[in-house]
Write an enzyme that holds these catalytic residues in place. Structure first.
Site, short mmCIF file in Angstrom:
data_model
loop_
_atom_site.label_atom_id
_atom_site.label_comp_id
_atom_site.label_asym_id
_atom_site.label_seq_id
_atom_site.Cartn_x
_atom_site.Cartn_y
_atom_site.Cartn_z
N LYS A 82 89.22 33.78 78.89
CA LYS A 82 90.62 33.83 79.32
C LYS A 82 91.51 33.29 78.21
O LYS A 82 91.15 32.30 77.55
CB LYS A 82 90.76 32.99 80.59
CG LYS A 82 92.09 33.09 81.29
CD LYS A 82 92.06 32.27 82.59
CE LYS A 82 93.33 32.39 83.39
NZ LYS A 82 93.27 31.60 84.64
N SER A 156 94.23 34.21 88.62
CA SER A 156 94.94 34.56 87.41
C SER A 156 94.02 35.00 86.28
O SER A 156 94.51 35.45 85.25
CB SER A 156 95.76 33.35 86.94
OG SER A 156 94.91 32.28 86.57
N SER A 180 91.63 30.95 90.78
CA SER A 180 91.88 31.94 89.73
C SER A 180 90.63 32.53 89.11
O SER A 180 90.71 33.54 88.41
CB SER A 180 92.73 31.32 88.62
OG SER A 180 94.04 31.12 89.06
#
Lengths: 476, 64
Positions: A82, A156, A180
């Site tokens: 990420k 996310s 997330s």
């Protein structure tokens, strides 16, 4: 094996093939880069692809294998992370235009440890802005769910969900502040683990809420997840909050029987009237599967859990607003409207309310621990419904009731474990009739990741949902 | 004087030193209002004796 098929192996299968010299790390990296080049223009899983870097690392791995056969279980595995983790010399955007020119001078500890484990960094993955959610105009394009392009891959860690479902990396590390990591895993038929808070270093992880943020292994299989967790877990002097407990061999109990393990189905999450009926059915079937494997499954109550979404927002968003204070004051126009209004709202939360939420968090943790006096693990849906359509997720709120329905409800499912600092994993649990993935969430007491992985692996191997391929993953 | 929720948000924003665009005041107000309403439900709990913590102390047992 055909070149493209290499990308459909799990991380551990890939590493085994590399160690056995059935395939070279360069071939594997080339296979993934070819897929990224072919599919990611549509899917938008990556913000930055490190093609040259990855190929150079793969060639170096080949040279290592020529002289040293004793390499680790993840050696040569192409991974992606990420874009919230610092990567030395490589832009780290935190999913925001506000950080588009930020180039860290050092690696996050997670990146260092993945490198020490011999993995190869393919690139940085898309995410909703600042690890929040509902980004309306993502700067790097709308990430699309490979199971249905009109739907979100989850937030996310959006890009990790995309990249796993479309086989654009062998494994990944996302981040999980309030779900997330687990939510994209559930929406994309992947595995996502939130470790116990303090288990993994946060050094170099751009903060959302410092005492809730955790690096989250996100993988194709539970076995991969166990090895990725083993690679990144452990004390780090750069993050003094990390636990000094030894890191166990997380894969050691995979394959062991779960006979006699006590499983609690969380009544308030499973029985909520707004749970999608096919999700509810899938979880009940999962309970039957666990029973058939020898586990003892029964309902259990955690009364405060239905309020966890609002408690989470009161704490997580308020801390997030604090972390972004300078941005909110000086450059609010750099933020997406969804992030901006969310953080501005959080800036106005009175201390009395924040304090009440912090106390309720402690009470929630007590209720969890009381439940763990009766059962070994807890189960529930990861999300009460399958992946929503993009438009439904990003539309501005239409009044306070809309905020409550769309914003708080779902967050109770995953935010509850984050608030209680407990580990939880999402594993594939079947599909709706529209072929949308469903996630089963299993939670455990602090530092009981071995139990969590053992149960998740037993369920995964009994059902094999993870072997299903997303339509966009097989597109030519 | 009774303020609307939008007026209240505008004033609070001024006090904490942030600028909220006029066309986003309504959304921010809805977000704040919904959170406060939702957390009112916690008022029924006896939270007085509880000390908030950021990081929970580690348990002495080593898991399941």
């Amino acid at each position: 094996m055909a070149h493209d098929e290499l990308a459909f192996l799990s991380a551990i299968e890939t590493a085994r093939a590399i160690r056995a010299k059935q395939v070279s790390p360069v071939e594997v990296v080339q296979a993934y880069l070819a897929r990224i080049g072919r599919l990611d223009k549509t899917l938008c899983g990556y913000i930055t692809v490190l093609g040259e870097h990855a190929l150079a690392a793969a060639r170096a791995a080949e040279r290592t294998l020529m002289v040293d056969a004793d390499v680790g279980p993840l050696f040569g595995v192409p991974m992606a992370v990420k874009d919230q983790f610092w990567t030395k010399g490589v832009p780290t955007t935190n999913g925001s235009r506000a950080y588009r020119d930020f180039v860290p001078a050092q690696d996050a500890t997670v990146i260092t440890r993945l490198s020490q484990a011999g993995t190869i960094l393919l690139g940085k993955l898309a995410m909703s802005e600042l690890a929040l959610g509902g980004t309306r105009r993502p700067a790097w394009g709308i990430s699309r769910n490979p199971w249905d392009l009109e739907r979100t891959p989850g937030e996310s860690s959006t890009g990790a969900g995309v990249a796993l479902a479309a086989h654009l990396c062998a494994a990944s590390v996302g981040e999980d502040t309030g779900g997330s990591g687990r939510t994209p895993a559930a929406y994309c038929n992947a595995v996502g683990l939130r470790p116990t808070y303090t288990r993994v270093s946060r050094h170099g992880l751009m903060p959302a809420c410092w005492f809730l943020d955790q690096a989250a292994p996100m993988t194709k299989t539970v076995e991969d997840c166990a090895f990725v967790l083993g690679a990144i877990a452990g004390y780090d002097p750069k993050d003094p909050s990390t636990s000094r407990r030894p890191v166990p061999a997380y894969a050691a109990r995979l394959g062991q029987s779960i006979r006699g393990i006590r499983v609690g189905l969380i009544r308030e999450l499973h029985g909520h009237p707004d749970v999608h009926p096919e999700v509810k059915q899938a979880i009940e079937t999962a309970g039957e599967t666990l029973r058939a494997l020898g586990a003892e499954v029964r309902e259990i109550s955690i009364p405060l859990i239905v309020q966890a979404g609002a408690i989470y927002v009161a704490i997580g968003d308020t801390e997030g607003a604090g972390a972004c204070d300078e941005l909110l004051r000086d450059r609010p126009g750099d933020l997406d409207p969804a992030s901006r209004t969310r953080l501005q709202a959080a800036s106005l939360v009175p201390f009395k309310v924040y304090n009440r939420a912090m106390k309720a968090r402690v009470l929630l943790r007590r209720q969890f621990m009381e439940a763990f006096g009766q059962v070994d693990v807890l189960m529930s849906p990861t999300s009460p419904y399958p992946a929503p359509k993009h438009a439904a997720l990003t539309a501005p709120f239409a009044g306070t009731d809309d905020v409550r329905a769309r914003f708080f409800f779902r967050r109770s499912y995953t935010g509850s474990y984050a608030l209680a600092a407990l580990p939880a994993i999402s594993v594939p649990c079947g599909f709706t009739t529209d072929r949308l993935p469903i996630g089963l969430q299993i939670g455990a007491r602090p530092f009981a990741e071995e139990t969590l992985l053992q149960v998740a692996h037993a369920y995964e191997q009994a059902t094999r949902w993870y072997t299903h391929r997303a339509p966009a993953a097989t597109a030519s | 004087m009774t303020w609307s929720k939008v007026e209240r948000v505008r004033e609070l924003a001024r006090l904490v030193g942030i600028t909220i665009a006029e066309d986003e005041l309504g959304e921010v107000a809805d977000r704040v209002d919904s959170l406060l309403r939702e957390l009112e439900k916690l008022a029924a709990l006896d939270l007085a004796p509880i000390q908030p913590v950021t990081v929970f102390p580690e348990e002495t047992d080593h898991g399941a």
